[in-house]
Scaffold this motif. Structure first.
Motif, PDB file in Angstrom:
ATOM      1  N   GLN A   1       0.832  -1.207   0.000  1.00  0.00           N
ATOM      2  CA  GLN A   1       0.000   0.000   0.000  1.00  0.00           C
ATOM      3  C   GLN A   1       0.866   1.256   0.000  1.00  0.00           C
ATOM      4  O   GLN A   1       0.560   2.238  -0.689  1.00  0.00           O
ATOM      5  CB  GLN A   1      -0.948  -0.001   1.203  1.00  0.00           C
ATOM      6  CG  GLN A   1      -2.036   1.055   1.131  1.00  0.00           C
ATOM      7  CD  GLN A   1      -3.053   0.809   0.025  1.00  0.00           C
ATOM      8  OE1 GLN A   1      -3.109  -0.267  -0.559  1.00  0.00           O
ATOM      9  NE2 GLN A   1      -3.847   1.825  -0.282  1.00  0.00           N
ATOM     10  N   LEU A   2       1.952   1.250   0.753  1.00  0.00           N
ATOM     11  CA  LEU A   2       2.870   2.391   0.740  1.00  0.00           C
ATOM     12  C   LEU A   2       3.454   2.606  -0.650  1.00  0.00           C
ATOM     13  O   LEU A   2       3.588   3.741  -1.119  1.00  0.00           O
ATOM     14  CB  LEU A   2       3.986   2.178   1.762  1.00  0.00           C
ATOM     15  CG  LEU A   2       3.578   2.302   3.240  1.00  0.00           C
ATOM     16  CD1 LEU A   2       4.720   1.833   4.138  1.00  0.00           C
ATOM     17  CD2 LEU A   2       3.183   3.735   3.581  1.00  0.00           C
ATOM     18  N   ARG A   3       3.792   1.528  -1.308  1.00  0.00           N
ATOM     19  CA  ARG A   3       4.340   1.630  -2.664  1.00  0.00           C
ATOM     20  C   ARG A   3       3.292   2.193  -3.623  1.00  0.00           C
ATOM     21  O   ARG A   3       3.598   3.035  -4.476  1.00  0.00           O
ATOM     22  CB  ARG A   3       4.818   0.260  -3.128  1.00  0.00           C
ATOM     23  CG  ARG A   3       5.596   0.289  -4.453  1.00  0.00           C
ATOM     24  CD  ARG A   3       6.117  -1.087  -4.837  1.00  0.00           C
ATOM     25  NE  ARG A   3       7.030  -1.607  -3.815  1.00  0.00           N
ATOM     26  CZ  ARG A   3       6.808  -2.727  -3.117  1.00  0.00           C
ATOM     27  NH1 ARG A   3       5.710  -3.429  -3.321  1.00  0.00           N
ATOM     28  NH2 ARG A   3       7.691  -3.134  -2.230  1.00  0.00           N
ATOM     29  N   ALA A   4       2.058   1.719  -3.462  1.00  0.00           N
ATOM     30  CA  ALA A   4       0.981   2.209  -4.322  1.00  0.00           C
ATOM     31  C   ALA A   4       0.724   3.695  -4.082  1.00  0.00           C
ATOM     32  O   ALA A   4       0.493   4.464  -5.023  1.00  0.00           O
ATOM     33  CB  ALA A   4      -0.296   1.405  -4.075  1.00  0.00           C
ATOM     34  N   GLU A   5       0.787   4.113  -2.814  1.00  0.00           N
ATOM     35  CA  GLU A   5       0.610   5.541  -2.515  1.00  0.00           C
ATOM     36  C   GLU A   5       1.686   6.381  -3.204  1.00  0.00           C
ATOM     37  O   GLU A   5       1.387   7.459  -3.743  1.00  0.00           O
ATOM     38  CB  GLU A   5       0.664   5.774  -1.008  1.00  0.00           C
ATOM     39  CG  GLU A   5      -0.573   5.300  -0.277  1.00  0.00           C
ATOM     40  CD  GLU A   5      -0.484   5.485   1.224  1.00  0.00           C
ATOM     41  OE1 GLU A   5      -1.478   5.230   1.916  1.00  0.00           O
ATOM     42  OE2 GLU A   5       0.600   5.881   1.724  1.00  0.00           O
ATOM     43  N   GLY A   6       2.912   5.881  -3.204  1.00  0.00           N
ATOM     44  CA  GLY A   6       3.979   6.608  -3.886  1.00  0.00           C
ATOM     45  C   GLY A   6       3.730   6.726  -5.372  1.00  0.00           C
ATOM     46  O   GLY A   6       3.921   7.800  -5.971  1.00  0.00           O
ATOM     47  N   ASP A   7       3.264   5.635  -5.979  1.00  0.00           N
ATOM     48  CA  ASP A   7       2.979   5.648  -7.423  1.00  0.00           C
ATOM     49  C   ASP A   7       1.867   6.644  -7.759  1.00  0.00           C
ATOM     50  O   ASP A   7       1.982   7.435  -8.710  1.00  0.00           O
ATOM     51  CB  ASP A   7       2.575   4.244  -7.891  1.00  0.00           C
ATOM     52  CG  ASP A   7       3.721   3.257  -7.835  1.00  0.00           C
ATOM     53  OD1 ASP A   7       4.895   3.695  -7.779  1.00  0.00           O
ATOM     54  OD2 ASP A   7       3.456   2.034  -7.844  1.00  0.00           O
ATOM     55  N   TYR A   8       0.799   6.606  -6.970  1.00  0.00           N
ATOM     56  CA  TYR A   8      -0.334   7.481  -7.268  1.00  0.00           C
ATOM     57  C   TYR A   8      -0.033   8.936  -6.915  1.00  0.00           C
ATOM     58  O   TYR A   8      -0.546   9.854  -7.561  1.00  0.00           O
ATOM     59  CB  TYR A   8      -1.589   7.005  -6.537  1.00  0.00           C
ATOM     60  CG  TYR A   8      -2.292   5.877  -7.258  1.00  0.00           C
ATOM     61  CD1 TYR A   8      -3.140   6.136  -8.331  1.00  0.00           C
ATOM     62  CD2 TYR A   8      -2.113   4.549  -6.876  1.00  0.00           C
ATOM     63  CE1 TYR A   8      -3.792   5.110  -9.001  1.00  0.00           C
ATOM     64  CE2 TYR A   8      -2.753   3.508  -7.539  1.00  0.00           C
ATOM     65  CZ  TYR A   8      -3.582   3.796  -8.595  1.00  0.00           C
ATOM     66  OH  TYR A   8      -4.222   2.777  -9.264  1.00  0.00           O
ATOM     67  N   GLN A   9       0.805   9.154  -5.904  1.00  0.00           N
ATOM     68  CA  GLN A   9       1.173  10.533  -5.583  1.00  0.00           C
ATOM     69  C   GLN A   9       1.969  11.153  -6.729  1.00  0.00           C
ATOM     70  O   GLN A   9       1.822  12.350  -7.019  1.00  0.00           O
ATOM     71  CB  GLN A   9       1.989  10.569  -4.283  1.00  0.00           C
ATOM     72  CG  GLN A   9       2.080  11.938  -3.638  1.00  0.00           C
ATOM     73  CD  GLN A   9       0.763  12.415  -3.083  1.00  0.00           C
ATOM     74  OE1 GLN A   9      -0.140  12.752  -3.845  1.00  0.00           O
ATOM     75  NE2 GLN A   9       0.653  12.446  -1.755  1.00  0.00           N
ATOM     76  N   LEU A  10       2.800  10.336  -7.386  1.00  0.00           N
ATOM     77  CA  LEU A  10       3.548  10.805  -8.550  1.00  0.00           C
ATOM     78  C   LEU A  10       2.585  11.217  -9.662  1.00  0.00           C
ATOM     79  O   LEU A  10       2.760  12.256 -10.309  1.00  0.00           O
ATOM     80  CB  LEU A  10       4.498   9.715  -9.035  1.00  0.00           C
ATOM     81  CG  LEU A  10       5.466  10.090 -10.156  1.00  0.00           C
ATOM     82  CD1 LEU A  10       6.424  11.192  -9.705  1.00  0.00           C
ATOM     83  CD2 LEU A  10       6.254   8.857 -10.610  1.00  0.00           C
TER      84      LEU A  10
END
Length: 259
Positions: A224-233
């Motif tokens: 989930q943390l990785r996904a948040e980083g992707d979507y924040q980008l």
């Protein structure tokens, strides 16, 4: 399409209204297929930036029209669920725009669970929610067994589904089933104002938030943390992000375009 489901678009808000008040807005084949059509239309139309799902009369939606599934040539209940309700739930969750359920009256059976599949649920103070399936020997469908325990916990969800007890709108707020209630006499105006507020916000950012919430049900913390980083980008590359930052620095209200 059918007059039993009304559709309108105004100010970026697509309003979809169950319109079978004589049978408490119960769903038949025509309504289910029309709702699927309009949800797809909302996804494809860039002028739509929020969706408001509500009903006409005293009910939001009483679930399946039982008259359609009785008689010698009636379709199987499982077939109705697979072809009518499951696609609606999946379309609501996949829609890249916020969907507000404005529960104007009783929401029972599949009608309650279609509401709970939406992003934000508000209700009249006089509204109620009923997991009515056990009263006729069926199981909760339309993703009720997925969303309700996640919203209110396994113990409460199990009790409500097995007993079929009615939950008032105020009780639904207290247990975390829905977002909030509005007074009956101002309900329509306040629900519309909420949908318009969401329609004026950064549409892509809200879509990314929705996608992350969908993923959170199946992800562990690291994923989930990785996904948040992707979507924040992705969010940081939108025009609305640039407008939001500029408006903050210039001490003015932002004007978001949904891009």
């Amino acid at each position: 399409m059918t007059d039993s489901l009304q559709f309108s678009l105004d100010g970026g808000v697509a309003t979809i209204r169950f319109n079978r008040p004589q049978v408490f807005n119960s769903v038949n084949k025509d309504v289910a297929l029309a709702l699927q059509h309009h949800l797809r239309e909302c996804q494809q139309n860039p002028a739509v930036r929020a969706v408001l799902l509500t009903g006409t009369g005293k009910a939001f939606c009483a679930g399946q029209d039982l008259a359609e599934i009785t008689g010698p040539n009636a379709p199987e209940v499982a077939d109705i669920v697979e072809k009518h309700y499951n696609p609606i739930v999946e379309l609501i969750r996949a829609l890249d725009k916020p969907v507000v359920a404005a529960v104007n009256g009783v929401a029972a059976g599949a009608g309650a669970n279609l509401a709970l599949a939406c992003d934000v649920v508000v209700a009249k103070e006089s509204a109620s929610f009923i997991q009515a399936f056990s009263k006729i020997g069926l199981i909760p469908d339309s993703a009720g067994t997925y969303f309700l325990p996640r919203l209110i916990g396994m113990q409460r969800a199990s009790a409500l589904m097995m007993t079929g007890d009615k939950v008032s709108a105020q009780e639904a707020v207290q247990m975390g089933m829905i977002y909030k209630t509005f007074p009956d006499d101002t309900f329509e105006q306040e629900a519309n104002a909420l949908a318009r507020k969401l329609a004026a916000m950064p549409t892509k950012g809200l879509a990314y938030t929705k996608q992350l919430l969908n993923q959170s049900f199946g992800n562990d913390l690291t994923r989930q943390l990785r996904a948040e980083g992707d979507y924040q980008l992705r969010a940081g590359s939108t025009a609305d992000y640039k407008e939001g930052v500029a408006a903050f620095l210039e001490k003015r209200q932002p004007t978001f375009t949904g891009q």
